[in-house]
Write a protein that holds these residues in place. Structure first.
Motif, PDB file in Angstrom:
ATOM      1  N   GLY A 314       0.815  -1.211   0.000  1.00 45.93           N
ATOM      2  CA  GLY A 314       0.000   0.000   0.000  1.00 45.93           C
ATOM      3  C   GLY A 314       0.846   1.257   0.000  1.00 45.93           C
ATOM      4  O   GLY A 314       0.578   2.202  -0.752  1.00 45.93           O
ATOM      5  N   LEU A 331       3.529   2.262  -9.948  1.00 47.07           N
ATOM      6  CA  LEU A 331       2.205   2.014  -9.381  1.00 47.07           C
ATOM      7  C   LEU A 331       1.704   0.641  -9.801  1.00 47.07           C
ATOM      8  O   LEU A 331       1.125  -0.100  -9.006  1.00 47.07           O
ATOM      9  N   VAL A 332       1.968   0.291 -11.073  1.00 49.20           N
ATOM     10  CA  VAL A 332       1.374  -0.915 -11.630  1.00 49.20           C
ATOM     11  C   VAL A 332       1.852  -2.165 -10.886  1.00 49.20           C
ATOM     12  O   VAL A 332       1.055  -3.032 -10.546  1.00 49.20           O
ATOM     13  N   ALA A 335       0.351  -2.664  -7.380  1.00 48.55           N
ATOM     14  CA  ALA A 335      -1.092  -2.850  -7.565  1.00 48.55           C
ATOM     15  C   ALA A 335      -1.388  -4.260  -8.053  1.00 48.55           C
ATOM     16  O   ALA A 335      -2.282  -4.940  -7.531  1.00 48.55           O
ATOM     17  N   ILE A 338      -0.905  -6.799  -5.163  1.00 48.32           N
ATOM     18  CA  ILE A 338      -2.031  -6.798  -4.214  1.00 48.32           C
ATOM     19  C   ILE A 338      -3.208  -7.550  -4.817  1.00 48.32           C
ATOM     20  O   ILE A 338      -3.799  -8.429  -4.181  1.00 48.32           O
ATOM     21  N   CYS A 339      -3.547  -7.205  -6.076  1.00 45.29           N
ATOM     22  CA  CYS A 339      -4.707  -7.825  -6.704  1.00 45.29           C
ATOM     23  C   CYS A 339      -4.521  -9.336  -6.804  1.00 45.29           C
ATOM     24  O   CYS A 339      -5.456 -10.099  -6.533  1.00 45.29           O
TER      25      CYS A 339
END
Lengths: 362, 303
Positions: A314, A331-332, A335, A338-339
């Protein structure tokens, strides 16, 4: 005698078997192989084995197990292979390399390029570096580690508290149950995320002097307040679930039998009740992990999660916002991780429920 | 019925009171007062200020005074801006309510439509596609989605302005906020729709020759929507907390961003006021949803 037998004329209506038509070898004992052919029943299975068989047939659940194992392996092995630390700024020949700022994946800074041209061997920056010249791949690995650890520990805390509270309330019944469940009702209706944010702010400030110079200080205040918040707020749904299970199981005859031969309540809970509601508990713990990871990343994104320089997925995503236009890959990557983790845990939890929940059996 | 309603209202009041107490005493437990900043006033001035804001009294008395002011709708004054918090809240809540309302409407409308389509085409490709997408959507945190939307549509494609104070760029925040509740509503509608269509009265209706469209809407959907009502409460909670980050990312000056900036600025009265306000809102919404749920379906008994 033999002659006399042969002479014996069989009555046409007799049901006696004419033994002369068979050879003695046909009356041998059956071999193991032949016995096995007659076996109609399949091998007896336990509840666990049966569930595992179902789980193995579920491709989505198996795929998520594979993905999770790969992610865990990467977190464990990755930092050993990559020679950079998560808070280590890149240095060349022992000197801090200030040109290694915000590198793109698989590129070198000027100083590093020079060192390579001189014949040095350097480990590539698989995902580049961040704005403080730190290797981004290692930071993501550590961030994943932190997120997974928070998810697992938080679920274990929730499990322990919920299990104890729920089983006491469910087993005691009566007024004790009523009061305990009122408390649960109130905590349940507190808006969780707001309380989490508020409590983590409060605890961070009040805990810091308390844990100074102890072992816990190494973990960081934010991490501990995060666990405490989970311990305070998220056990209620587990407690409700366990209580509900116990209330139904308690009515069974085997509980009555155990009680009538003088088993103590603690033994009845341990030996008879817990094993019978184990599957439901395991499933909801598996589904607790992604929600804990969600909460942790949410808090870290707001800057209230783990303490810098320790990364979490995060906080990495949050840090990436400042350079979004130039370095979108920063960012990718967090992200996507996490997904992937959340999706895998969700699918695994669904698979476990389909495999182990007896109520869903058709 | 009346007994149940009274019980629920009492529980809600207790919950709101506990929220107030946790926030108040929690904030007071944090070391340091509002006037301990770097530009600390002289001891005399500080004493006057402490008396002015009743900070010299015992905490429990302060709590009583705070509750009294709260009952009059007075949340105090922001430590950073010096503005009346009640005014700030009412202004920013208008923005948040607009955003949240749109997100809730989109989530419910799309969720119910997609869920019904999935249920009516069970095990065909529309069902599989919808189930796949909704599973995927539940794994994406709202802040990740919001930032990715910002990246793709504002920065890479340039379809929406990155920063604007007009209302026209509500599209992306609404998508970011509504995706998760939409996915959940879809799954919920699908299961309850399948359940409703399997009931005996649906078979009876079909057998006596009611038009298929009427069966789906009147017998199926109307009954399938009852469980969706219970999700409305948690959904509002999700949208309100989700808007904390989404508003921050899209720089919308709603209640959520006030809360987040309050925390980062250590503006404790602001944090307290927004927490109490949002929490009360959630508790009341939950209460209303539960009561409506029981009123809509006469088969549910009160106990």
């Amino acid at each position: 005698m033999a002659d006399k037998n042969n002479d014996f004329k069989k009555n046409p209506f007799s049901l006696q078997v004419d033994l002369s038509r068979f050879s003695p070898s046909q009356f041998d004992l059956a071999t193991e192989e032949e016995k096995a052919q007659q076996e109609v029943m399949s091998e007896s299975t336990t509840f666990f084995k049966d569930g595992m068989r179902r789980l193995k047939k579920n491709p989505l659940a198996m795929m998520s197990i594979v993905v999770l194992v790969l992610i865990v392996l990467a977190c464990v092995v990755g930092p050993m292979v990559v020679p950079y630390g998560y808070e280590e700024m890149i240095s060349v020949n022992g000197r801090r390399d200030k040109t290694a700022k915000n590198l793109m994946p698989f590129t070198w800074s000027k100083n590093e390029q020079k060192a390579i041209d001189e014949g040095q061997k350097l480990f590539p920056h698989i995902l580049g570096t961040d704005e403080q010249c730190r290797d981004y791949f290692v930071r993501i690995l550590y961030g994943t580690r932190v997120s997974l650890a928070v998810g697992l520990f938080a679920s274990i805390i929730v499990l322990i508290i919920g299990l104890l509270y729920g089983s006491v309330a469910g087993y005691a019944g009566g007024r004790v149950d009523l009061i305990m469940m009122r408390i649960v009702d109130i905590i349940y209706s507190l808006p969780d995320m707001l309380m989490v944010i508020l409590l983590s702010v409060i605890m961070k400030e009040t805990l810091a002097p308390l844990i100074q110079n102890t072992v816990l200080a190494g973990l960081g205040v934010n991490m501990i307040s995060l666990f405490l918040v989970f311990a305070l707020l998220y056990w209620v749904s587990m407690a409700r679930l366990v209580r509900g299970q116990i209330l139904t199981i308690k009515e069974n005859e085997y509980i009555l039998a155990a009680r009538s031969i003088g088993a103590k309540p603690a033994r009845i809970i341990r030996q008879h009740i817990i094993p019978n509601c184990l599957s439901v508990i395991i499933i909801s713990t598996a589904l607790q992990v992604p929600s804990a990871i969600f909460t942790e990343s949410f808090l870290s994104f707001l800057g209230m999660g783990v303490q810098a320089p320790m990364p979490s997925l995060g906080s990495l995503a949050n840090a990436a916002r400042s350079g979004l236009q130039s370095y979108p890959h920063k960012l990718v990557f967090p992200a996507v991780v996490i997904c992937l983790i959340v999706l895998s845990f969700n699918l695994l939890g669904d698979g476990l429920r389909d495999a182990f929940d007896p109520k869903l059996r058709r | 019925m009346a007994k149940y309603v009274v019980k629920r209202i009492l529980l809600a009041i207790v919950t709101v009171f506990i929220i107030c107490a946790i926030t108040f005493f929690g904030m007071n437990a944090i070391p340091g007062g509002p006037f301990d900043s770097e530009k600390a006033p002289s001891p005399e001035v500080k004493a006057v200020l402490m008396e002015r804001y009743n900070l010299d009294k015992p905490v429990i008395v302060q709590f009583g005074l705070y509750l009294k002011n709260l009952a009059h709708g007075d949340f105090g004054v922001s430590l950073k801006t010096g503005r009346d918090i009640m005014k700030t809240i009412s202004e920013s809540f208008a923005v948040s309510a607009k955003l949240g309302g749109m997100a809730a409407a989109v989530a419910l409308a799309c969720g119910i439509v997609f869920g019904s389509i999935a249920a009516l085409n069970r095990n065909k490709w529309p069902d599989r596609l919808i189930v796949f997408l909704s599973t995927l959507a539940t794994a994406v945190p709202s802040f990740v989605l919001a930032t990715l939307l910002l990246l793709v549509f504002c920065i890479q494609l340039g379809w929406f302005p990155v920063f604007s104070t007009d209302s026209q760029n509500y599209v992306l925040p609404v998508i970011a906020l509504s995706l998760y509740p939409m996915a959940y509503t879809t799954r919920l509608t699908k299961t309850s729709m399948l359940d409703a269509l399997g009931q005996d009265y649906v078979r009876t209706a079909r057998a006596k020759g009611v038009a298929p469209v009427k069966v789906i809407f009147k017998h199926g959907l109307r009954n399938a929507l009852i469980p969706v009502i219970t999700y409305a409460g948690p959904m509002i909670a999700y949208i309100l907390t989700g808007s904390l980050v989404v508003e921050n990312i899209f720089t919308i000056g709603g209640l959520g961003s006030k809360f987040v900036t309050g925390i980062t600025n250590r503006d404790y009265p602001m944090v307290m006021a927004t927490t109490i306000f949002l929490a009360t809102l959630m508790v009341v919404m939950n209460l209303i949803c539960d009561l409506v749920y029981k009123l809509v379906d006469p088969r549910i008994t009160f106990d």
